[in-house]
Design a protein around this motif. Structure first.
Motif, mmCIF file in Angstrom:
data_model
loop_
_atom_site.group_PDB
_atom_site.id
_atom_site.type_symbol
_atom_site.label_atom_id
_atom_site.label_comp_id
_atom_site.label_asym_id
_atom_site.label_seq_id
_atom_site.Cartn_x
_atom_site.Cartn_y
_atom_site.Cartn_z
ATOM 1 N N ARG A 143 -52.437 7.003 -21.546
ATOM 2 C CA ARG A 143 -53.314 8.729 -22.032
ATOM 3 C C ARG A 143 -54.425 9.045 -23.572
ATOM 4 O O ARG A 143 -55.324 9.625 -22.859
ATOM 5 C CB ARG A 143 -51.739 9.307 -22.322
ATOM 6 C CG ARG A 143 -51.539 10.563 -22.515
ATOM 7 C CD ARG A 143 -50.283 10.798 -22.678
ATOM 8 N NE ARG A 143 -49.827 10.460 -24.443
ATOM 9 C CZ ARG A 143 -50.274 10.570 -25.353
ATOM 10 N NH1 ARG A 143 -51.171 11.445 -25.356
ATOM 11 N NH2 ARG A 143 -49.594 10.835 -26.231
ATOM 12 N N ARG A 176 -49.291 6.247 -12.164
ATOM 13 C CA ARG A 176 -49.883 7.603 -11.967
ATOM 14 C C ARG A 176 -50.999 7.623 -12.867
ATOM 15 O O ARG A 176 -50.693 7.273 -13.856
ATOM 16 C CB ARG A 176 -49.301 8.584 -11.629
ATOM 17 C CG ARG A 176 -50.143 9.923 -11.029
ATOM 18 C CD ARG A 176 -49.125 10.594 -10.972
ATOM 19 N NE ARG A 176 -50.091 11.845 -10.292
ATOM 20 C CZ ARG A 176 -49.389 12.852 -10.598
ATOM 21 N NH1 ARG A 176 -49.731 12.477 -12.076
ATOM 22 N NH2 ARG A 176 -50.661 14.016 -10.840
ATOM 23 N N GLU A 178 -53.486 9.824 -14.379
ATOM 24 C CA GLU A 178 -53.496 11.060 -15.017
ATOM 25 C C GLU A 178 -55.447 11.811 -15.648
ATOM 26 O O GLU A 178 -55.581 11.087 -16.826
ATOM 27 C CB GLU A 178 -53.198 12.123 -16.396
ATOM 28 C CG GLU A 178 -51.615 12.058 -16.567
ATOM 29 C CD GLU A 178 -51.142 13.191 -15.269
ATOM 30 O OE1 GLU A 178 -52.416 13.852 -14.777
ATOM 31 O OE2 GLU A 178 -50.430 13.542 -14.227
#
Ligand SMILES: [Zn+2]
Ligand SMILES: [Zn+2]
Length: 260
Positions: A143, A176, A178
């Motif tokens: 992130r 997952r 992003e």
């Protein structure tokens, strides 16, 4: 058109050699591999002109070379008619990005690569148990990595994002991913990842498809013999993602040329 837009200027002993004689072996390998144009992109933290930006010992230790000498070596190669471009691999430095850009402003760059090797002074690619990996869980690292990458892309100070999903280098991935929304830059397809623990090209097909940004091709060679290395794989990935053109830079403006 085939370009290799990510090269570090070294002599045959793989030592830093910012002189025009070191350029020629890179040009020779390029010609032998069907690469039409190459671009040199030394690490920005190797130059004493950028000294005040760094506080990490591993950066300061390298920070002894003269930016003017590097630029002059590449410009002299251009004057000799060699198919070379002048670039630099510029690090993400957070809120000091404008300060770094101001130091680089006076030079006649054809393009600037943007790289996120460090986040808050912690290395992304220094080792799987060091830097960011020792500090944050894997999903947090990704992130923050993509957040930094998007900030760098949005800064307007770089033209191409180098090894755009470098966070995969050690094969550590969240369940997952992003993908970030990026604009105003090209992405390089780099074969260097094949020689890292992950063993794959940068970036993944999914990132190319998610962003739809134009591309360059890159070996990230630190030795002349690695120019254009494994480019058949890079072309295969580009075509799988639907690309028919490659980005060519000149004085920080870009155009698309047919790929291949
Ligand atoms: Zn890099
Ligand atoms: Zn590099």
């Amino acid at each position: 058109m085939i370009v290799d837009y990510h090269l570090h200027l070294r002599d045959s002993e793989e030592r830093i050699a910012h002189d025009v004689d070191a350029v020629e072996p890179f040009v020779e390998t390029a010609a032998a591999r069907g690469v039409d144009e190459i671009g040199f992109t030394e690490h920005v933290y190797y130059f004493r002109q950028t000294r005040r930006l760094w506080d990490r010992p591993d950066q300061i230790e390298h920070c002894v070379y003269d930016l003017d000498a590097y630029v002059e070596a590449v410009l002299e190669a251009k004057r000799r008619g060699l198919p070379v471009k002048l670039g630099l691999e510029v690090d993400y430095v957070g809120e000091r990005q404008h300060e770094l850009a101001a130091i680089l402003g006076p030079y006649p760059w054809d393009y600037l690569l943007g790289s996120v090797h460090w986040i808050d002074g912690l290395s992304v690619d220094g080792g799987p148990e060091r830097g960011v990996w020792a500090e944050w869980p894997v999903d947090e690292v990704w992130r923050r990595y993509f957040e930094a990458l998007a900030e760098l892309a949005g800064s307007g100070h770089v033209d191409v994002l180098a090894h755009p999903d470098l966070a995969k280098i050690f094969g550590l991935r969240p369940e997952r991913i992003e993908y970030p929304d990026l604009a105003g830059v090209a992405l390089e397809i780099s074969t260097a990842g094949r020689y890292k623990p992950v063993g794959r090209l940068y970036p993944d097909l999914e990132l190319l498809q998610h962003t739809g940004l134009p591309i360059t091709l890159a070996s990230d060679a630190h030795a002349p013999q690695n120019v254009g290395r494994d480019f058949a794989h890079a072309l295969e990935l580009a075509r799988a993602a639907g690309y028919e053109t490659v980005t060519v830079f000149d004085q920080r403006s870009s155009r698309q040329e047919p790929l291949g």
